[in-house]
Design a protein around this motif. Structure first.
Motif, short mmCIF file in Angstrom:
data_model
loop_
_atom_site.label_atom_id
_atom_site.label_comp_id
_atom_site.label_asym_id
_atom_site.label_seq_id
_atom_site.Cartn_x
_atom_site.Cartn_y
_atom_site.Cartn_z
N ASP A 80 0.83 -1.20 0.00
CA ASP A 80 0.00 0.00 0.00
C ASP A 80 0.87 1.26 0.00
OD1 ASP A 80 -2.33 1.47 -0.02
OD2 ASP A 80 -3.16 0.49 1.76
N VAL A 81 0.30 2.34 -0.51
CA VAL A 81 0.96 3.63 -0.36
C VAL A 81 0.74 4.10 1.08
CG1 VAL A 81 0.98 4.41 -2.76
CG2 VAL A 81 -1.04 4.80 -1.38
N ALA A 82 1.78 4.71 1.65
CA ALA A 82 1.77 5.04 3.07
C ALA A 82 0.63 5.97 3.44
CB ALA A 82 3.11 5.65 3.46
N SER A 83 0.30 6.93 2.57
CA SER A 83 -0.74 7.92 2.90
C SER A 83 -2.12 7.27 3.01
CB SER A 83 -0.77 9.03 1.85
OG SER A 83 -0.93 8.46 0.56
N GLU A 84 -2.35 6.18 2.31
CA GLU A 84 -3.61 5.45 2.43
C GLU A 84 -3.57 4.49 3.62
OE1 GLU A 84 -6.58 5.66 0.81
OE2 GLU A 84 -5.63 7.49 0.10
N PHE A 85 -2.48 3.78 3.72
CA PHE A 85 -2.34 2.77 4.78
C PHE A 85 -2.55 3.37 6.16
CE2 PHE A 85 0.22 0.38 7.82
CZ PHE A 85 -0.12 -0.93 7.54
N ARG A 86 -1.90 4.53 6.40
CA ARG A 86 -1.86 5.06 7.77
C ARG A 86 -3.24 5.47 8.29
NH1 ARG A 86 0.90 11.04 7.78
NH2 ARG A 86 0.08 10.98 9.89
N TYR A 87 -4.12 5.90 7.39
CA TYR A 87 -5.44 6.36 7.87
C TYR A 87 -6.53 5.30 7.75
CZ TYR A 87 -3.30 10.95 8.10
OH TYR A 87 -2.49 11.99 8.42
N ARG A 88 -6.20 4.18 7.12
CA ARG A 88 -7.21 3.15 6.92
C ARG A 88 -7.37 2.28 8.16
NH1 ARG A 88 -4.97 0.58 2.67
NH2 ARG A 88 -4.85 -1.38 3.79
N GLU A 89 -6.41 2.38 9.06
CA GLU A 89 -6.37 1.53 10.24
C GLU A 89 -6.54 0.06 9.90
OE1 GLU A 89 -8.71 3.01 13.44
OE2 GLU A 89 -7.94 5.04 13.20
N PRO A 90 -5.68 -0.45 9.01
CA PRO A 90 -5.80 -1.85 8.59
C PRO A 90 -5.41 -2.79 9.73
CG PRO A 90 -3.80 -0.88 7.72
CD PRO A 90 -4.52 0.22 8.43
N PRO A 91 -6.05 -3.97 9.79
CA PRO A 91 -5.63 -4.93 10.81
C PRO A 91 -4.21 -5.43 10.52
CG PRO A 91 -7.33 -5.85 9.36
CD PRO A 91 -7.14 -4.44 8.94
N VAL A 92 -3.36 -5.33 11.51
CA VAL A 92 -1.99 -5.85 11.38
C VAL A 92 -1.83 -6.85 12.52
CG1 VAL A 92 0.47 -5.29 11.49
CG2 VAL A 92 -1.11 -3.72 10.36
N THR A 93 -1.71 -8.11 12.17
CA THR A 93 -1.78 -9.14 13.20
C THR A 93 -0.41 -9.77 13.48
OG1 THR A 93 -2.40 -10.55 11.39
CG2 THR A 93 -4.18 -9.79 12.80
N GLU A 94 -0.34 -10.54 14.56
CA GLU A 94 0.87 -11.32 14.83
C GLU A 94 1.14 -12.18 13.61
OE1 GLU A 94 0.38 -13.71 18.35
OE2 GLU A 94 -0.50 -11.96 19.36
N GLY A 95 2.40 -12.41 13.35
CA GLY A 95 2.73 -13.20 12.16
C GLY A 95 2.91 -12.32 10.93
N THR A 96 2.65 -11.02 11.11
CA THR A 96 2.85 -10.09 9.98
C THR A 96 4.21 -9.43 10.08
OG1 THR A 96 0.50 -9.60 9.84
CG2 THR A 96 1.98 -8.00 8.84
N LEU A 97 4.93 -9.49 8.99
CA LEU A 97 6.17 -8.73 8.89
C LEU A 97 5.83 -7.43 8.19
CD1 LEU A 97 9.37 -8.73 9.02
CD2 LEU A 97 9.28 -9.53 6.69
#
Ligand code: M6R
Length: 364
Positions: A80-97
């Motif tokens: 993702d582009v950072a400007s979209e990612f940061r405000y979308r509050e996407p789920p980032v779970t354990e096991g994610t690098l």
């Protein structure tokens, strides 16, 4: 110091064989037969997903790496582009690098995205050119790309070094996860060791790119097409072109052509097609035919086999050296950069300091 070149961008394009040799030596060690990551490396055992975030050219490096991580290591990747990612509050779970790519290491949106992932992701890794930058300091592991100082606002050598480091990382993930055979790994490491020499040969396309650019400079719009690994590169080629020549340039995945962009094609629109003779080549040939049937002027960037197989009607071509298909994005970055550079020079723009742009975007 421009080392005899007219612009820093020209110098930085020409430096790519050396800086990539440095990066390859750093990560493949003296022997060149195994991968060494700094600071104790990275354990992919508990990693089942990758999230890659960046802006601009660094984002296109991530899009390219998605193909590598998925195909070589069978790891699912979200980019993702950072400007979209940061405000979308996407789920980032354990096991994610969570992987952040930035030349400067100071891009505000990328840094904010990294901070969002802190305490959520399994590990935070960055791929940076400036080791003392904020993004490097705030990562669990920072992988240097060793491109040396990049002055031209249009990123060139940083892009190819980012790709090199990301490919090595994808190979390390594939190795640890047992998803690549020893023979295939060694053959790709060997192609990486040979890459600086291949890039040196590819720089000889400079005169072809220069001649072609005199004609491209007349265009109002330029389209870039690519499939698979060449799709992100088409995006990068279009970004580079608009950034410094101010010509409107757009990129599409070749297969998307008939879903809309084909309406733009007429005899005034050059269509740059990046297509080494790989498994997807035949598909791209049929897209080129659709363009030519509508009077579009095709510029084909391919290898000897591809240029032979492509049929009559190609307007201009650039012949690239043959390389393992996995490495083509690093090699084909060169003609994309050279075309943009010479087109900008032909138009008389400020190549190193294009209007409205800053080297490092530290505000959102
Ligand atoms: O320093 P970064 O790699 O984080 O910068 C990201 C973008 O601002 C940068 O790549 C920009 O798109 C370049 N001007 C492209 O040539």
């Amino acid at each position: 110091d421009k080392a005899g070149h007219k612009h820093f961008m020209a110098k930085e394009i020409a430096e790519q064989p050396q800086v990539i040799a440095e990066a390859v030596k750093h990560y493949l060690g003296q022997s060149g037969h195994s991968i060494t990551l700094p600071d104790g490396g990275l354990d992919f055992t508990g990693i089942d997903r990758l999230v890659m975030v960046a802006c601009g050219t660094a984002y296109y490096a991530c899009l390219t790496a998605k193909y590598w991580f998925e195909q070589l290591a069978r790891l699912p990747v979200e980019v993702d582009v950072a400007s979209e990612f940061r405000y979308r509050e996407p789920p980032v779970t354990e096991g994610t690098l969570a992987l952040f790519v930035s030349q400067s290491g100071e891009t505000a949106d990328t840094l904010a995205a990294l901070r969002y992932c802190r305490d959520k992701a399994e590990r935070i890794v960055s791929v940076v050119n400036v080791p003392e930058s904020s993004i490097a300091r705030e990562s669990d592991l920072a992988l240097p790309i060793l491109a040396g100082t990049e002055i031209g606002v249009a990123s060139t050598k940083a892009f190819s070094c980012q790709l090199t480091v990301l490919l090595i990382l994808a190979l390390e993930a594939a190795r640890q996860k047992g998803r690549i055979s020893e023979e295939r790994l060694e053959s790709l490491l060997s192609a990486l060791r040979g890459l600086p020499a291949t890039l040196g040969n590819a720089l000889e396309t400079d005169t072809m790119a220069e001649a072609l650019s005199l004609e491209l400079a007349e265009a109002q719009d330029i389209l870039f097409l690519g499939r698979g690994l060449m799709y992100p590169l088409a995006l990068e080629g279009a970004l580079k072109m608009k950034e410094i020549s101010y010509i409107h340039a757009e990129a599409y995945a070749s297969g998307e052509l008939k879903h809309g962009p084909i309406a733009l094609i007429d005899k005034h629109v050059p269509v740059v097609v990046m297509a080494p003779r790989d498994a997807l080549f035949e598909k791209t040939v049929s897209n080129m035919q659709e363009v030519m049937a509508r009077g579009g002027r095709v510029v084909l960037i391919s290898d000897h086999a591809g240029l032979e197989a492509a049929q009559d009607g190609i307007w201009r071509s650039i012949e690239m050296p043959m390389v393992d298909p996995v490495l083509t994005p690093i090699l084909y970055a060169l003609p994309a950069q050279l075309m943009a550079y010479h087109t900008a020079v032909a138009k008389g723009t400020d190549v190193d300091q294009p209007r409205n742009l800053a080297k490092s975007v530290t505000v959102e």
